[in-house]
Write an enzyme that holds these catalytic residues in place. Structure first.
Site, PDB file in Angstrom:
ATOM      1  CD  GLU A 184      -3.103   0.867   2.133  1.00  0.00           C
ATOM      2  OE1 GLU A 184      -3.367  -0.299   2.485  1.00  0.00           O
ATOM      3  OE2 GLU A 184      -3.784   1.851   2.451  1.00  0.00           O
ATOM      4  CE  LYS A 304      -6.205   2.860   8.887  1.00  0.00           C
ATOM      5  NZ  LYS A 304      -5.822   3.004   7.468  1.00  0.00           N
ATOM      6  CD  GLU A 308      -7.832   5.948   6.006  1.00  0.00           C
ATOM      7  OE1 GLU A 308      -7.001   5.041   5.884  1.00  0.00           O
ATOM      8  OE2 GLU A 308      -7.699   7.066   5.484  1.00  0.00           O
ATOM      9  CG  ASP A 382      -3.109  10.968   5.198  1.00  0.00           C
ATOM     10  OD1 ASP A 382      -2.074  10.487   5.670  1.00  0.00           O
ATOM     11  OD2 ASP A 382      -3.880  10.349   4.457  1.00  0.00           O
ATOM     12  CD  GLU A 404       2.116   6.469  11.026  1.00  0.00           C
ATOM     13  OE1 GLU A 404       1.688   5.902  12.046  1.00  0.00           O
ATOM     14  OE2 GLU A 404       1.512   6.464   9.942  1.00  0.00           O
ATOM     15  CD  GLU A 410      -0.832   8.062   0.703  1.00  0.00           C
ATOM     16  OE1 GLU A 410      -0.293   7.777   1.792  1.00  0.00           O
ATOM     17  OE2 GLU A 410      -2.054   8.000   0.515  1.00  0.00           O
ATOM     18  CD1 TRP A 560     -11.240  10.299   2.911  1.00  0.00           C
ATOM     19  CD2 TRP A 560     -12.265   8.638   1.819  1.00  0.00           C
ATOM     20  NE1 TRP A 560     -11.082   9.157   3.658  1.00  0.00           N
ATOM     21  CE2 TRP A 560     -11.704   8.113   3.015  1.00  0.00           C
ATOM     22  CE3 TRP A 560     -12.956   7.761   0.971  1.00  0.00           C
ATOM     23  CZ2 TRP A 560     -11.812   6.762   3.368  1.00  0.00           C
ATOM     24  CZ3 TRP A 560     -13.060   6.425   1.330  1.00  0.00           C
ATOM     25  CH2 TRP A 560     -12.497   5.925   2.520  1.00  0.00           C
TER      26      TRP A 560
HETATM   27  O1  GCW Z   1      -2.552   8.302   3.973  1.00  0.00           O
HETATM   28  C1  GCW Z   1      -3.556   7.363   4.133  1.00  0.00           C
HETATM   29  C2  GCW Z   1      -3.303   6.399   3.040  1.00  0.00           C
HETATM   30  C3  GCW Z   1      -3.818   5.032   3.356  1.00  0.00           C
HETATM   31  C4  GCW Z   1      -3.254   4.610   4.699  1.00  0.00           C
HETATM   32  C5  GCW Z   1      -3.743   5.596   5.762  1.00  0.00           C
HETATM   33  C6  GCW Z   1      -3.168   5.296   7.131  1.00  0.00           C
HETATM   34  C7  GCW Z   1      -2.537   2.494   5.488  1.00  0.00           C
HETATM   35  O2  GCW Z   1      -3.880   6.885   1.862  1.00  0.00           O
HETATM   36  O3  GCW Z   1      -3.397   4.168   2.320  1.00  0.00           O
HETATM   37  O4  GCW Z   1      -3.585   3.309   5.041  1.00  0.00           O
HETATM   38  O5  GCW Z   1      -3.319   6.878   5.422  1.00  0.00           O
HETATM   39  O6  GCW Z   1      -2.176   5.914   7.480  1.00  0.00           O
HETATM   40  O7  GCW Z   1      -3.698   4.468   7.838  1.00  0.00           O
END
Ligand code: GCW
Length: 721
Positions: A184, A304, A308, A382, A404, A410, A560
């Site tokens: 991912e 987690k 999500e 994010d 983190e 990404e 989103w």
């Molecule tokens: O940034 C988002 C990403 C997801 C990711 C999520 C997270 C692992 O698009 O792909 O999932 O954060 O950090 O949990």
């Protein structure tokens, strides 16, 4: 005869082929030192290596020093079994080495803890030697890598005197790797973990991976995705985990797993995963005990939950603290930890997404077991190209907070853009939260010194895959490297780390080093400019997050979409997070709160993060918002152009293969920077109604063209099960 000649030719060309520079050796190249004077100095000072002891780590130290030094000095540096001559490198602990035990170093070693080391050149026992000493074998290994780095970067041996210990306890890579080997948000091929062939087949890369991590002080790896799969906890998979852990152990890397919250149901066939249910608690306790029989130094779990779509304690009306406790108690008996992620936002979008982590977690401060760390992303949304620091830092004084960072890019150009992330991380680490008055930096929150926490840590979401150069983009290696170095010492400067990496990876000639360094140091700001200047955020393509997508407006949830974040209208642009808007600023301590809340004092780099600004409003430069926006986007694209020109001037200095690799990618980045610029400005122009100022290149296409582009197979997308 001809056949023979052909054979020779073939062998020769095969050897040349095998030696092709593909970046696979990372920063641990150990090629012969080019500077003749330095080489003479080193050859005079280093004649042999004495590493006593018999542990697997000691064997790794011996191997690394002998291989590294022989390579760097271009002559065989023998391993010795006893102190023989001047110019010996003696490496060990008072326990492993009788020679070191005899030096009476206890007082100096004590403050260096379990992982620190000291290196010193000088006369010991009447002989001029180089000493690497530590309390534990792993400290010696870190010291050995430090010495090798020192030579790789052409340091002056006469001046070598180091005492170093990590500032953070847990320095971990988080792999978002799935069991089917997709990654991912991974842009470097597939996962390096070959689960299907483990435990029988041990890929040579596992050891290479462990070595590379140890060389920068990383001491843990979460090998599975936070979007977790319970299968990893099944006995056959745990045996695969054991096999990996066995390879990592000599290099001081502890293995961690992600825990899927409802594993007791999926795997254990229980009716519930309620963290207060005795059967559920027993299931986890048994599972954890089982893991430790296979992996005695298992690090613990990363979770987690209720984020999500991942299950979590809230499914049973329990808190995050109660959920974490269920795992923390049985882990505690084995010295394991829980890293509980604060990246949560609710499904029904009650308030501004940037506020939700604080809303959920601050009330739980003090309720977490003492082997739980709460893992917080650097910013409140994010991993965007730029975010203000996350307001949780400083707001949970009774809980150790772990940083983190996302090493995989990404949102910063994925596998094709050269973006050196350390300046962005440095900006966050240096940010002052004012939680306990001035000087309460994020770095002090996470290293535990602000509140005196025993546990501390940093996680980096890995950018590693099975590409030959590990990270897809060669400069992605710099981000992996910098992450490790910063986790060891968050006080290091990004420029100094870049310089180390360049010298180890490419060359030592000062002019070229400076050139590459300035490319790297300019790259983050350039990316912010061509993607999301002035505090814009989350305006990328939907799903894959590749390329611009400020028009994204229809998704299953409003937070989103891009329009939720930029809030462009006829009046202006930006998310009002002042008291007149979502009031997210209230989550910061004074004076940060007021500084962000006021349009005048808010740093311009965060302007549209906190304020909705009129298109015609003047910024500090005297330009209107619209003009400034256009200029930022253009500067970003121009900066990439300069980065490429600068790189191209290095032709001939760097081997052809790596030169070309980077040059081709810079070509893509140049195009994509313009694409971002033109697509975003075309879109925002439909609101501002203003022309792009004279003298600036106009978009190559119209807005519908940019909106029509689609990339169904862009890499790194979250797989749908
Ligand atoms: O940034 C988002 C990403 C997801 C990711 C999520 C997270 C692992 O698009 O792909 O999932 O954060 O950090 O949990």
């Amino acid at each position: 005869m001809r056949k023979f000649a052909l054979l020779i030719l073939l062998q020769f060309s095969m050897a040349a082929f095998c030696l092709a520079e593909d970046g696979g050796r990372l920063w641990l190249r150990y090629d012969k030192i080019e500077d003749a004077q330095k080489l003479d100095q080193y050859r005079a000072a280093v004649k042999g290596v004495l590493v006593e002891g018999s542990s697997a780590t000691v064997a790794a130290i011996r191997e690394e020093l002998e291989m590294g030094l022989s390579g760097l000095l271009g002559e065989s540096i023998p391993g010795l079994t006893e102190m023989q001559q001047e110019g010996t490198i003696v490496a060990g602990t008072p326990t492993s080495s009788p020679f070191i035990a005899g030096l009476g170093l206890d007082k100096r070693l004590e403050p260096l803890g379990e992982e620190g080391f000291l290196i010193q050149t000088g006369k010991f026992g009447g002989k001029k030697i180089i000493l690497i000493a530590a309390n534990r074998d792993i400290g010696v290994l870190y010291g050995a890598f430090h010495l090798l780095r020192y030579l790789q970067t052409n340091g002056d041996l006469g001046k070598l005197a180091v005492e170093s210990a990590p500032k953070l306890k847990l320095r971990i890579l988080n792999h978002w790797d799935n069991l089917d080997r997709t990654v991912e948000r991974g842009y470097a091929g597939f996962s390096i973990w070959d689960w299907h062939r483990l435990p029988g087949y041990i890929d040579a890369r596992y050891k290479e991976y462990a070595r590379a991590n140890a060389s920068i002080g990383i001491n843990g790896a979460v090998v599975t995705n936070v979007n977790a799969n319970s299968l990893i906890l099944r006995p056959d998979y745990l045996d695969k985990v054991r096999a990996l852990a066995d390879v990592f152990r000599p290099y001081g890397i502890r293995i961690y797993l992600t825990a899927r919250f409802n594993a007791p149901m999926e795997l254990g066939k229980l009716k519930t995963a309620d963290p207060l249910d005795p059967e559920v608690r027993q299931w986890w306790k048994d599972k954890i005990d089982e893991i430790y029989t296979l992996v005695p130094d298992f690090g613990g779990f990363l979770v987690k939950a209720n984020s999500e779509g991942q299950p979590g304690p809230q499914n049973y009306n329990r808190t995050h603290a109660e959920g974490a406790d269920m795992l923390a108690q049985p882990l505690k008996a084995h010295n394991g930890v829980v890293m509980w992620r604060a990246f949560v936002y609710s499904g029904d979008v009650p308030v501004d997404r940037s506020k939700q982590a604080n809303n959920e977690f601050v009330p739980l401060d003090g309720q977490f077991a003492d082997n739980v760390l709460v893992q917080v992303k650097n910013g409140p949304i994010d991993f965007q190209p730029r975010e203000p620091f996350h307001p949780l830092f400083g707001a949970m004084p009774s809980t150790p907070l772990m940083m983190e960072f996302q090493v995989t890019q990404e949102y910063l150009g994925q596998g094709t853009h050269l973006v050196y992330l350390a300046p962005m991380w440095e900006e966050v680490l240096d940010a002052d939260t004012y939680a306990k008055g001035p000087g309460s930096t994020v770095a002090k929150v996470i290293d535990g010194s602000l509140e005196g926490h025993r546990l501390s840590g940093m996680a980096g979401v890995s950018n590693i895959g099975n590409d030959r150069n590990w990270t897809g983009h060669l400069f992605g290696q710099a981000n992996w490297y910098a992450y490790g170095r910063l986790a060891w010492n968050p006080g290091l400067g990004s420029a100094e780390i870049a310089e180390e990496w360049i010298r180890m990876t490419f060359l030592n000639d000062p002019g070229s080093v400076e050139k590459i360094k300035s490319v790297m140091m300019a790259s983050h700001e350039a990316c912010v400019d061509y993607m999301t200047p002035l505090g814009l955020h989350h305006i990328m393509g939907a799903g894959h997050h590749y390329g611009p997508g400020p028009w994204v407006s229809r998704m299953s949830r409003p937070d989103w979409t891009s329009v939720y974040y930029h809030k462009a209208d006829k009046e202006g642009l930006g998310f009002d997070r002042t008291p007149a808007g979502s009031n997210a600023v209230e989550q910061y301590f004074e004076p940060v709160r007021s500084r962000f809340a006021s349009r005048e004092s808010c740093p311009e780099k965060y302007l549209l993060w906190f304020h909705h600004v009129k298109w015609t409003d003047k910024l500090a430069s005297g330009k209107t918002l619209w003009e400034a926006l256009c200029l930022h986007y253009h500067h970003g694209a121009e900066a990439v152009n300069r980065m490429r020109t600068s790189w191209e001037s290095l032709k001939g200095k760097i081997d052809e293969e790596r030169f070309e690799q980077v040059d081709m990618l810079l070509g893509i980045q140049e195009k994509e920077a313009k694409w971002w610029r033109d697509a975003c400005l075309s879109y925002f122009q439909t609101f501002s109604g203003m022309d792009i100022p004279d003298g600036l290149e106009k978009p190559a296409h119209d807005l519908p063209y940019y909106e029509s582009l689609s990339f169904p197979y862009a890499p790194g997308i979250r797989p749908r099960w």
